[in-house]
Design an enzyme around this catalytic site. Structure first.
Site, PDB file in Angstrom:
ATOM      1  NE  ARG A 138      -3.186  -0.047   3.061  1.00 59.96           N
ATOM      2  CZ  ARG A 138      -2.661   0.196   4.271  1.00 59.96           C
ATOM      3  NH1 ARG A 138      -2.166   1.387   4.545  1.00 59.96           N
ATOM      4  NH2 ARG A 138      -2.631  -0.752   5.183  1.00 59.96           N
ATOM      5  CE1 TYR A 172     -15.264  10.741 -17.741  1.00 57.02           C
ATOM      6  CE2 TYR A 172     -14.989  10.916 -15.374  1.00 57.02           C
ATOM      7  CZ  TYR A 172     -15.198  10.154 -16.503  1.00 57.02           C
ATOM      8  OH  TYR A 172     -15.353   8.797 -16.373  1.00 57.02           O
ATOM      9  CG  ASP A 214      -8.954  15.669 -16.381  1.00 53.40           C
ATOM     10  OD1 ASP A 214      -8.100  15.022 -17.017  1.00 53.40           O
ATOM     11  OD2 ASP A 214     -10.029  15.176 -15.996  1.00 53.40           O
ATOM     12  CE  LYS A 223     -11.067   7.285 -19.812  1.00 56.81           C
ATOM     13  NZ  LYS A 223     -11.458   8.569 -19.223  1.00 56.81           N
TER      14      LYS A 223
HETATM   15  C1  LIG Z   1     -12.012   8.991 -18.079  1.00 60.59           C
HETATM   16  C2  LIG Z   1     -11.756  10.339 -17.528  1.00 60.59           C
HETATM   17  C3  LIG Z   1     -11.628  10.540 -16.146  1.00 60.59           C
HETATM   18  C4  LIG Z   1     -11.822   9.433 -15.145  1.00 60.59           C
HETATM   19  O1  LIG Z   1     -10.833   8.451 -15.199  1.00 60.59           O
HETATM   20  P1  LIG Z   1     -11.080   6.893 -14.814  1.00 60.59           P
HETATM   21  O2  LIG Z   1      -9.749   6.285 -15.082  1.00 60.59           O
HETATM   22  O3  LIG Z   1     -12.190   6.396 -15.681  1.00 60.59           O
HETATM   23  O4  LIG Z   1     -11.457   6.857 -13.373  1.00 60.59           O
HETATM   24  C5  LIG Z   1     -11.357  11.823 -15.711  1.00 60.59           C
HETATM   25  N1  LIG Z   1     -11.215  12.855 -16.573  1.00 60.59           N
HETATM   26  C6  LIG Z   1     -11.341  12.697 -17.910  1.00 60.59           C
HETATM   27  C7  LIG Z   1     -11.172  13.864 -18.802  1.00 60.59           C
HETATM   28  C8  LIG Z   1     -11.609  11.439 -18.430  1.00 60.59           C
HETATM   29  O5  LIG Z   1     -11.743  11.288 -19.768  1.00 60.59           O
END
Ligand SMILES: *Cc1c(COP(=O)(O)O)cnc(C)c1O
Length: 374
Positions: free
Chosen positions: A48, A100, A172, A197
Protein backbone atom coordinates in the site's frame (compact mmCIF):
# COMPACT_ATOMS: atom_id res chain seq x y z
CA UNK A 1 17.09 16.11 -20.40
CA UNK A 2 15.98 13.80 -23.25
CA UNK A 3 13.06 14.95 -25.40
CA UNK A 4 9.58 13.53 -24.62
CA UNK A 5 9.70 10.94 -27.45
CA UNK A 6 12.94 9.53 -26.04
CA UNK A 7 11.65 9.49 -22.46
CA UNK A 8 8.54 7.67 -23.64
CA UNK A 9 10.39 5.13 -25.79
CA UNK A 10 12.38 4.09 -22.70
CA UNK A 11 9.55 4.19 -20.13
CA UNK A 12 9.87 1.11 -17.92
CA UNK A 13 13.05 -0.08 -19.70
CA UNK A 14 15.23 -0.16 -16.62
CA UNK A 15 17.24 -3.40 -16.50
CA UNK A 16 16.21 -5.65 -13.63
CA UNK A 17 19.15 -5.69 -11.16
CA UNK A 18 18.68 -9.40 -10.38
CA UNK A 19 18.68 -10.72 -13.99
CA UNK A 20 19.58 -7.94 -16.42
CA UNK A 21 16.19 -8.33 -18.11
CA UNK A 22 15.86 -5.14 -20.15
CA UNK A 23 12.21 -4.68 -19.23
CA UNK A 24 11.85 -5.39 -15.51
CA UNK A 25 9.00 -7.73 -14.70
CA UNK A 26 6.03 -6.39 -12.72
CA UNK A 27 6.75 -6.79 -8.99
CA UNK A 28 3.62 -8.68 -7.96
CA UNK A 29 4.40 -8.62 -4.28
CA UNK A 30 2.78 -7.22 -1.16
CA UNK A 31 5.60 -7.34 1.38
CA UNK A 32 9.38 -6.93 1.68
CA UNK A 33 11.97 -8.55 3.95
CA UNK A 34 13.61 -6.62 6.76
CA UNK A 35 17.33 -6.90 7.44
CA UNK A 36 18.50 -8.44 10.74
CA UNK A 37 18.76 -4.95 12.24
CA UNK A 38 15.07 -4.40 11.42
CA UNK A 39 15.68 -1.93 8.58
CA UNK A 40 14.26 -2.16 5.05
CA UNK A 41 17.39 -2.28 2.87
CA UNK A 42 15.59 -1.39 -0.39
CA UNK A 43 13.20 1.17 1.08
CA UNK A 44 10.03 -0.84 0.40
CA UNK A 45 7.89 -2.18 3.27
CA UNK A 46 4.39 -2.98 2.11
CA UNK A 47 2.37 -2.73 -1.12
CA UNK A 48 0.00 0.00 0.00
CA UNK A 49 2.90 2.35 0.73
CA UNK A 50 5.14 1.50 -2.22
CA UNK A 51 5.85 -0.85 -5.09
CA UNK A 52 8.85 -0.76 -7.50
CA UNK A 53 6.73 -1.07 -10.68
CA UNK A 54 4.40 1.69 -9.54
CA UNK A 55 7.45 3.79 -8.65
CA UNK A 56 8.83 3.32 -12.18
CA UNK A 57 5.58 4.56 -13.67
CA UNK A 58 5.49 7.51 -11.26
CA UNK A 59 9.05 8.46 -12.22
CA UNK A 60 8.24 8.21 -15.93
CA UNK A 61 5.14 10.42 -15.53
CA UNK A 62 7.03 12.95 -13.39
CA UNK A 63 9.72 13.32 -16.08
CA UNK A 64 7.19 13.38 -18.95
CA UNK A 65 5.06 16.09 -17.31
CA UNK A 66 8.07 18.03 -16.04
CA UNK A 67 6.87 17.90 -12.42
CA UNK A 68 8.46 17.34 -9.02
CA UNK A 69 6.56 14.18 -8.13
CA UNK A 70 3.71 11.84 -9.05
CA UNK A 71 1.31 9.52 -7.29
CA UNK A 72 -0.36 6.74 -9.32
CA UNK A 73 -3.90 5.70 -8.40
CA UNK A 74 -6.30 2.84 -9.05
CA UNK A 75 -8.26 5.08 -11.46
CA UNK A 76 -8.54 8.67 -12.61
CA UNK A 77 -11.51 9.09 -10.28
CA UNK A 78 -9.53 7.67 -7.32
CA UNK A 79 -7.00 10.44 -8.02
CA UNK A 80 -9.79 13.05 -8.16
CA UNK A 81 -11.36 11.73 -4.95
CA UNK A 82 -8.05 11.90 -3.10
CA UNK A 83 -7.51 15.52 -4.17
CA UNK A 84 -10.96 16.41 -2.79
CA UNK A 85 -10.22 14.55 0.47
CA UNK A 86 -7.01 16.54 0.85
CA UNK A 87 -8.82 19.91 0.81
CA UNK A 88 -9.35 21.68 4.12
CA UNK A 89 -12.92 21.79 5.53
CA UNK A 90 -15.17 24.62 4.32
CA UNK A 91 -13.45 24.83 0.98
CA UNK A 92 -15.07 26.32 -2.07
CA UNK A 93 -13.90 25.29 -5.54
CA UNK A 94 -14.51 26.35 -9.12
CA UNK A 95 -15.54 23.74 -11.64
CA UNK A 96 -15.99 24.13 -15.40
CA UNK A 97 -19.64 24.09 -16.48
CA UNK A 98 -18.57 21.49 -19.05
CA UNK A 99 -16.51 18.90 -17.18
CA UNK A 100 -16.07 15.11 -17.21
CA UNK A 101 -19.41 14.16 -15.63
CA UNK A 102 -17.77 11.77 -13.11
CA UNK A 103 -16.06 14.74 -11.47
CA UNK A 104 -19.32 16.65 -11.11
CA UNK A 105 -20.99 13.53 -9.71
CA UNK A 106 -18.15 13.06 -7.21
CA UNK A 107 -18.54 16.61 -5.90
CA UNK A 108 -22.33 16.83 -5.80
CA UNK A 109 -23.19 13.26 -4.77
CA UNK A 110 -20.24 11.54 -3.08
CA UNK A 111 -19.00 14.70 -1.34
CA UNK A 112 -22.55 16.06 -0.91
CA UNK A 113 -22.52 15.73 2.92
CA UNK A 114 -18.98 17.17 3.21
CA UNK A 115 -18.17 20.81 3.93
CA UNK A 116 -17.14 21.32 0.31
CA UNK A 117 -18.93 23.56 -2.16
CA UNK A 118 -18.38 24.14 -5.86
CA UNK A 119 -19.50 26.75 -8.35
CA UNK A 120 -19.84 25.75 -11.99
CA UNK A 121 -18.58 28.45 -14.29
CA UNK A 122 -17.96 28.92 -18.00
CA UNK A 123 -14.17 28.81 -18.06
CA UNK A 124 -13.96 30.34 -21.52
CA UNK A 125 -15.30 33.53 -19.90
CA UNK A 126 -12.59 35.05 -17.67
CA UNK A 127 -14.92 37.72 -16.31
CA UNK A 128 -17.34 35.07 -15.10
CA UNK A 129 -14.45 33.17 -13.50
CA UNK A 130 -13.17 36.34 -11.77
CA UNK A 131 -16.59 36.95 -10.25
CA UNK A 132 -17.01 33.35 -9.08
CA UNK A 133 -14.08 33.45 -6.61
CA UNK A 134 -14.91 33.60 -2.90
CA UNK A 135 -12.56 34.10 0.06
CA UNK A 136 -12.77 30.33 0.70
CA UNK A 137 -11.96 29.30 -2.91
CA UNK A 138 -8.97 26.95 -2.60
CA UNK A 139 -9.06 24.95 -5.81
CA UNK A 140 -9.79 25.69 -9.46
CA UNK A 141 -10.44 22.64 -11.63
CA UNK A 142 -9.79 23.04 -15.36
CA UNK A 143 -10.40 20.69 -18.25
CA UNK A 144 -9.23 21.87 -21.69
CA UNK A 145 -10.34 20.72 -24.22
CA UNK A 146 -13.50 20.01 -22.20
CA UNK A 147 -15.68 16.94 -22.36
CA UNK A 148 -17.72 16.59 -24.53
CA UNK A 149 -17.99 20.15 -25.98
CA UNK A 150 -14.24 20.64 -26.64
CA UNK A 151 -14.27 24.11 -25.06
CA UNK A 152 -10.85 25.68 -24.63
CA UNK A 153 -9.68 27.44 -21.46
CA UNK A 154 -6.67 29.78 -21.51
CA UNK A 155 -4.22 28.16 -19.07
CA UNK A 156 -1.92 31.18 -18.59
CA UNK A 157 -4.85 33.46 -17.75
CA UNK A 158 -6.39 30.85 -15.47
CA UNK A 159 -3.12 30.34 -13.56
CA UNK A 160 -2.77 34.12 -13.01
CA UNK A 161 -6.36 34.49 -11.80
CA UNK A 162 -6.13 31.42 -9.54
CA UNK A 163 -2.89 32.48 -7.89
CA UNK A 164 -4.06 36.08 -7.47
CA UNK A 165 -6.87 34.54 -5.41
CA UNK A 166 -4.50 32.31 -3.37
CA UNK A 167 -5.97 29.13 -4.78
CA UNK A 168 -4.45 26.06 -6.46
CA UNK A 169 -4.89 25.26 -10.13
CA UNK A 170 -5.54 21.64 -11.12
CA UNK A 171 -5.69 20.74 -14.81
CA UNK A 172 -7.17 17.45 -16.01
CA UNK A 173 -4.59 16.46 -18.65
CA UNK A 174 -6.24 13.19 -19.70
CA UNK A 175 -7.22 14.25 -23.22
CA UNK A 176 -3.90 15.85 -24.14
CA UNK A 177 -1.06 14.16 -22.25
CA UNK A 178 2.13 16.25 -21.97
CA UNK A 179 2.79 15.49 -25.64
CA UNK A 180 0.13 18.04 -26.65
CA UNK A 181 -0.14 20.34 -23.62
CA UNK A 182 2.04 20.88 -20.54
CA UNK A 183 -0.07 22.65 -17.89
CA UNK A 184 2.81 22.99 -15.38
CA UNK A 185 4.64 25.24 -17.88
CA UNK A 186 1.56 27.51 -17.83
CA UNK A 187 1.56 27.73 -14.03
CA UNK A 188 -0.70 24.86 -12.97
CA UNK A 189 0.02 23.32 -9.55
CA UNK A 190 -1.35 19.84 -10.20
CA UNK A 191 -2.12 17.75 -13.27
CA UNK A 192 -4.59 14.88 -13.10
CA UNK A 193 -4.48 11.96 -15.54
CA UNK A 194 -6.78 9.10 -16.26
CA UNK A 195 -4.10 6.58 -17.30
CA UNK A 196 -7.00 4.51 -18.63
CA UNK A 197 -7.09 6.63 -21.80
CA UNK A 198 -4.18 7.74 -24.05
CA UNK A 199 -1.30 7.01 -21.68
CA UNK A 200 -1.95 3.27 -21.54
CA UNK A 201 -3.76 3.50 -24.87
CA UNK A 202 -5.10 -0.02 -25.44
CA UNK A 203 -8.43 -0.03 -23.54
CA UNK A 204 -7.09 -2.64 -21.10
CA UNK A 205 -5.86 -0.71 -18.02
CA UNK A 206 -7.73 1.33 -15.39
CA UNK A 207 -5.49 3.86 -13.66
CA UNK A 208 -4.95 7.47 -12.67
CA UNK A 209 -2.25 9.84 -11.49
CA UNK A 210 -1.57 13.22 -9.95
CA UNK A 211 1.62 15.03 -10.97
CA UNK A 212 2.64 18.02 -8.83
CA UNK A 213 4.70 21.08 -9.80
CA UNK A 214 6.39 20.96 -6.39
CA UNK A 215 6.57 18.79 -3.29
CA UNK A 216 4.10 21.07 -1.50
CA UNK A 217 2.32 20.41 1.79
CA UNK A 218 -0.89 19.83 -0.21
CA UNK A 219 0.79 17.24 -2.44
CA UNK A 220 2.23 15.47 0.62
CA UNK A 221 -1.25 15.32 2.07
CA UNK A 222 -2.44 13.63 -1.16
CA UNK A 223 0.39 11.10 -0.77
CA UNK A 224 -0.44 10.39 2.86
CA UNK A 225 -4.17 10.00 2.19
CA UNK A 226 -3.33 7.48 -0.52
CA UNK A 227 -1.06 5.56 1.86
CA UNK A 228 -3.74 5.58 4.54
CA UNK A 229 -6.64 4.51 2.34
CA UNK A 230 -4.86 2.50 -0.37
CA UNK A 231 -6.42 3.54 -3.73
CA UNK A 232 -3.12 2.59 -5.39
CA UNK A 233 -2.43 1.46 -8.93
CA UNK A 234 -1.71 -2.28 -8.88
CA UNK A 235 1.72 -3.39 -10.20
CA UNK A 236 0.48 -5.26 -13.25
CA UNK A 237 -1.58 -2.28 -14.40
CA UNK A 238 1.45 -0.04 -13.81
CA UNK A 239 3.54 -2.37 -15.96
CA UNK A 240 0.94 -2.35 -18.76
CA UNK A 241 0.68 1.44 -18.53
CA UNK A 242 4.47 1.74 -18.97
CA UNK A 243 4.27 -0.55 -22.00
CA UNK A 244 1.53 1.64 -23.45
CA UNK A 245 3.47 4.85 -22.81
CA UNK A 246 6.41 3.58 -24.88
CA UNK A 247 4.31 3.96 -28.06
CA UNK A 248 2.31 7.03 -27.05
CA UNK A 249 4.07 9.51 -29.34
CA UNK A 250 3.44 7.78 -32.71
CA UNK A 251 -0.07 6.72 -31.62
CA UNK A 252 -1.19 10.18 -30.58
CA UNK A 253 0.41 11.87 -33.61
CA UNK A 254 -1.55 9.64 -35.98
CA UNK A 255 -4.73 10.06 -33.92
CA UNK A 256 -4.38 13.87 -34.07
CA UNK A 257 -3.75 13.83 -37.84
CA UNK A 258 -6.78 11.59 -38.50
CA UNK A 259 -8.98 13.68 -36.19
CA UNK A 260 -8.13 16.89 -38.05
CA UNK A 261 -9.15 15.18 -41.33
CA UNK A 262 -12.40 13.86 -39.85
CA UNK A 263 -13.26 17.25 -38.31
CA UNK A 264 -12.82 18.90 -41.72
CA UNK A 265 -14.87 16.16 -43.43
CA UNK A 266 -17.78 16.43 -40.96
CA UNK A 267 -17.65 20.23 -41.07
CA UNK A 268 -18.57 20.04 -44.79
CA UNK A 269 -21.26 17.38 -44.38
CA UNK A 270 -24.84 18.48 -45.04
CA UNK A 271 -26.37 16.38 -42.24
CA UNK A 272 -24.00 17.79 -39.61
CA UNK A 273 -25.15 20.95 -37.81
CA UNK A 274 -21.88 21.73 -36.01
CA UNK A 275 -18.50 20.12 -35.34
CA UNK A 276 -16.67 20.75 -32.07
CA UNK A 277 -12.91 20.47 -32.62
CA UNK A 278 -10.36 23.21 -31.91
CA UNK A 279 -8.51 22.53 -35.20
CA UNK A 280 -11.37 24.24 -37.07
CA UNK A 281 -10.75 27.95 -37.65
CA UNK A 282 -14.38 28.78 -36.72
CA UNK A 283 -14.05 27.05 -33.32
CA UNK A 284 -14.23 29.76 -30.61
CA UNK A 285 -11.14 28.31 -28.88
CA UNK A 286 -9.03 27.95 -32.03
CA UNK A 287 -6.53 30.71 -31.25
CA UNK A 288 -5.95 29.80 -27.61
CA UNK A 289 -5.65 26.11 -28.53
CA UNK A 290 -3.16 26.90 -31.31
CA UNK A 291 -1.08 28.81 -28.76
CA UNK A 292 -1.09 26.36 -25.85
CA UNK A 293 -1.36 22.98 -27.59
CA UNK A 294 1.10 21.24 -29.92
CA UNK A 295 -1.77 19.59 -31.78
CA UNK A 296 -5.55 19.59 -31.32
CA UNK A 297 -6.09 16.09 -29.96
CA UNK A 298 -7.81 12.87 -30.97
CA UNK A 299 -11.30 13.64 -29.59
CA UNK A 300 -14.11 15.47 -31.34
CA UNK A 301 -17.85 15.78 -31.12
CA UNK A 302 -20.49 16.79 -33.64
CA UNK A 303 -24.20 17.46 -33.68
CA UNK A 304 -26.43 15.72 -36.21
CA UNK A 305 -29.46 17.52 -37.67
CA UNK A 306 -32.57 15.88 -36.22
CA UNK A 307 -31.59 15.53 -32.56
CA UNK A 308 -31.50 12.38 -30.49
CA UNK A 309 -33.16 9.96 -32.93
CA UNK A 310 -30.98 11.03 -35.85
CA UNK A 311 -27.83 10.75 -33.72
CA UNK A 312 -28.84 7.30 -32.45
CA UNK A 313 -29.50 6.21 -36.07
CA UNK A 314 -26.01 7.30 -37.17
CA UNK A 315 -24.42 5.48 -34.22
CA UNK A 316 -26.46 2.38 -35.09
CA UNK A 317 -25.10 2.26 -38.66
CA UNK A 318 -21.33 2.40 -38.09
CA UNK A 319 -19.32 -0.71 -39.00
CA UNK A 320 -15.71 0.29 -38.22
CA UNK A 321 -16.30 2.59 -35.24
CA UNK A 322 -17.29 0.69 -32.08
CA UNK A 323 -20.21 1.93 -29.97
CA UNK A 324 -18.66 2.39 -26.53
CA UNK A 325 -17.68 4.93 -23.93
CA UNK A 326 -14.07 5.78 -22.98
CA UNK A 327 -11.35 7.00 -25.33
CA UNK A 328 -7.71 6.93 -26.31
CA UNK A 329 -7.50 3.31 -27.51
CA UNK A 330 -6.36 1.95 -30.87
CA UNK A 331 -9.98 1.38 -31.97
CA UNK A 332 -12.20 4.32 -32.88
CA UNK A 333 -15.27 4.82 -30.68
CA UNK A 334 -18.58 6.59 -31.20
CA UNK A 335 -20.83 7.54 -28.33
CA UNK A 336 -24.20 9.20 -27.82
CA UNK A 337 -23.00 11.17 -24.83
CA UNK A 338 -26.27 12.53 -23.39
CA UNK A 339 -27.54 9.01 -22.72
CA UNK A 340 -24.54 8.00 -20.58
CA UNK A 341 -24.47 11.23 -18.56
CA UNK A 342 -26.94 11.74 -15.67
CA UNK A 343 -30.37 13.29 -16.22
CA UNK A 344 -29.23 16.83 -15.40
CA UNK A 345 -26.67 16.69 -18.25
CA UNK A 346 -26.67 19.71 -20.57
CA UNK A 347 -25.08 17.77 -23.45
CA UNK A 348 -27.11 18.31 -26.66
CA UNK A 349 -29.26 15.29 -27.57
CA UNK A 350 -28.00 15.29 -31.16
CA UNK A 351 -24.33 15.12 -30.09
CA UNK A 352 -22.06 12.20 -30.93
CA UNK A 353 -18.57 12.02 -29.46
CA UNK A 354 -15.75 10.34 -31.36
CA UNK A 355 -12.45 8.97 -30.08
CA UNK A 356 -10.27 8.46 -33.14
CA UNK A 357 -8.08 5.35 -33.17
CA UNK A 358 -5.39 3.97 -35.44
CA UNK A 359 -7.45 2.57 -38.34
CA UNK A 360 -6.72 3.77 -41.89
CA UNK A 361 -8.19 7.26 -42.25
CA UNK A 362 -10.09 6.30 -45.43
CA UNK A 363 -11.85 3.43 -43.65
CA UNK A 364 -12.98 5.84 -40.93
CA UNK A 365 -14.23 8.44 -43.39
CA UNK A 366 -15.96 5.77 -45.53
CA UNK A 367 -17.67 4.45 -42.40
CA UNK A 368 -18.96 7.89 -41.38
CA UNK A 369 -20.03 8.58 -44.97
CA UNK A 370 -22.19 5.45 -45.14
CA UNK A 371 -23.57 5.91 -41.60
CA UNK A 372 -24.59 9.52 -42.34
CA UNK A 373 -26.16 8.45 -45.67
CA UNK A 374 -28.50 5.98 -43.95
C1 LIG B 1 -12.01 8.99 -18.08
C2 LIG B 1 -11.76 10.34 -17.53
C3 LIG B 1 -11.63 10.54 -16.15
C4 LIG B 1 -11.82 9.43 -15.14
O1 LIG B 1 -10.83 8.45 -15.20
P1 LIG B 1 -11.08 6.89 -14.81
O2 LIG B 1 -9.75 6.28 -15.08
O3 LIG B 1 -12.19 6.40 -15.68
O4 LIG B 1 -11.46 6.86 -13.37
C5 LIG B 1 -11.36 11.82 -15.71
N1 LIG B 1 -11.22 12.86 -16.57
C6 LIG B 1 -11.34 12.70 -17.91
C7 LIG B 1 -11.17 13.86 -18.80
C8 LIG B 1 -11.61 11.44 -18.43
O5 LIG B 1 -11.74 11.29 -19.77
Amino acid sequence: MPRPETLLAHAGCRPDPATGALVSPPYLTTTYERASDGSYPHGYQYARTGNPTRAQLEEALTAFEGGAGCVAFASGMAAAMTVLHALPADTHMLLPDNVYYGVRHLITETFGPYPLSATSVDMTNLEAVTEAFRPTTRLVWVETPSNPMLRITDLDAMADLTHANNALLLVDGTWTTPLLQRPLEHGADLVLHSITKYLSGHSDVLGGAIVAAEESAFFNRIRSIQEAGGPVLDPFSAWLALRGMRTLAPRLRQQCASTRRIAAFLDEHERVAVVHHPSLAHHPGYEVAARQMDDFGGMLSFEVDGGRDAAMDVAAEVQVFRRATSLGGTESLIEHRASIEPDDSSTPEGLLRLSIGLEHIDDLIDDLTQALAS
